[in-house]
Design a protein around this motif. Structure first.
Motif, mmCIF file in Angstrom:
data_model
loop_
_atom_site.group_PDB
_atom_site.id
_atom_site.type_symbol
_atom_site.label_atom_id
_atom_site.label_comp_id
_atom_site.label_asym_id
_atom_site.label_seq_id
_atom_site.Cartn_x
_atom_site.Cartn_y
_atom_site.Cartn_z
ATOM 1 N N TRP A 131 0.830 -1.335 -0.041
ATOM 2 C CA TRP A 131 0.145 0.129 0.059
ATOM 3 C C TRP A 131 0.859 1.163 -0.122
ATOM 4 O O TRP A 131 0.390 2.367 -0.616
ATOM 5 N N PHE A 132 1.851 1.332 0.741
ATOM 6 C CA PHE A 132 2.796 2.509 0.880
ATOM 7 C C PHE A 132 3.291 2.579 -0.605
ATOM 8 O O PHE A 132 3.522 3.904 -0.837
ATOM 9 N N ALA A 133 4.030 1.751 -1.131
ATOM 10 C CA ALA A 133 4.893 1.701 -2.279
ATOM 11 C C ALA A 133 3.721 2.174 -3.309
ATOM 12 O O ALA A 133 4.045 3.220 -4.175
ATOM 13 N N SER A 134 2.634 1.623 -3.461
ATOM 14 C CA SER A 134 1.550 1.846 -4.660
ATOM 15 C C SER A 134 1.132 3.370 -4.136
ATOM 16 O O SER A 134 1.022 4.087 -5.279
ATOM 17 N N TRP A 145 -1.307 16.766 -0.568
ATOM 18 C CA TRP A 145 -2.625 16.351 0.268
ATOM 19 C C TRP A 145 -3.219 15.245 -0.492
ATOM 20 O O TRP A 145 -3.766 14.296 0.430
ATOM 21 N N VAL A 146 -3.170 14.966 -1.435
ATOM 22 C CA VAL A 146 -3.682 13.585 -2.180
ATOM 23 C C VAL A 146 -2.709 12.428 -1.724
ATOM 24 O O VAL A 146 -3.380 11.182 -1.336
ATOM 25 N N ARG A 147 -1.499 12.654 -1.774
ATOM 26 C CA ARG A 147 -0.726 11.381 -1.383
ATOM 27 C C ARG A 147 -0.953 11.330 -0.183
ATOM 28 O O ARG A 147 -1.012 10.021 0.371
ATOM 29 N N PHE A 148 -0.793 12.346 1.008
ATOM 30 C CA PHE A 148 -1.083 12.233 2.246
ATOM 31 C C PHE A 148 -2.437 11.366 2.745
ATOM 32 O O PHE A 148 -2.500 10.707 3.602
ATOM 33 N N THR A 149 -3.647 11.585 1.774
ATOM 34 C CA THR A 149 -4.729 11.257 2.055
ATOM 35 C C THR A 149 -4.930 9.608 1.695
ATOM 36 O O THR A 149 -5.268 8.799 2.507
#
Length: 172
Positions: A131-134, A145-149
């Motif tokens: 999940w983190f890598a994808s 903000w999209v990445r952190f969401t």
């Protein structure tokens, strides 16, 4: 080279050449350089064509300025710290799924055959890292903000419940 030792401590060998390159005028673009043939053709052209050429030159320079403004600025310090914290959380989730799944293995054998349990255990162990890598790869060009969401949603969904509820899965 200056004789003052304090000035020497604040400079680096080759600073003068770097400063000269920074202050030198930028080279002209290809459409800004006119050959003698172009100058002669411009002199013989009617005024309306000159106005169109000038207007097209202005449009090109305006789009060049906006391209420079839209250039990727890089990840800020706060974003890098946040990514490090979330990466650490995902690493802890991986360890939690391993410990929680290993603690539940003896009790889960009554419900699932060993190959199915081991397959689901490895999927659970690999899920936080995947999940983190994808999330990082799929939100590469998106806003921060999209990445952190995406990362926070994953952190909420992938909590290692066997480890959290039973302290390592021993009580389940």
């Amino acid at each position: 080279m200056s004789s003052d030792p304090e000035d020497d401590a604040l400079s680096w060998e080759g600073d003068d050449a770097l400063d000269a390159r920074r202050t030198s005028p930028r080279p002209q673009k290809q459409h800004d350089i006119a050959s003698p043939v172009d100058k002669q053709a411009d002199a013989m052209a009617p005024a309306s064509i000159d106005a169109q050429v000038v207007a097209s030159d202005v449009d090109v320079s305006a789009t060049d300025a906006t391209d420079e403004d839209d250039a990727y600025q890089g990840t800020g310090t706060a974003a890098l710290v946040g990514l490090g914290i979330l990466g650490g959380i995902y690493l802890l989730y991986t360890v939690g799924w391993f410990l929680g799944g290993a603690g539940m293995q003896a009790k889960a054998m009554f419900m699932l055959p060993a190959p199915l349990y081991l397959a689901s255990l490895w999927i659970a162990i690999l899920a936080p890292g995947l999940w983190f890598a994808s999330a990082l790869v799929l939100t590469r060009g998106a806003k921060t903000w999209v990445r952190f969401t995406a990362l926070i949603v994953g952190a909420l969904l992938l909590v290692p419940w066997p480890f959290v509820v039973a302290g390592g899965g021993a009580a389940l």
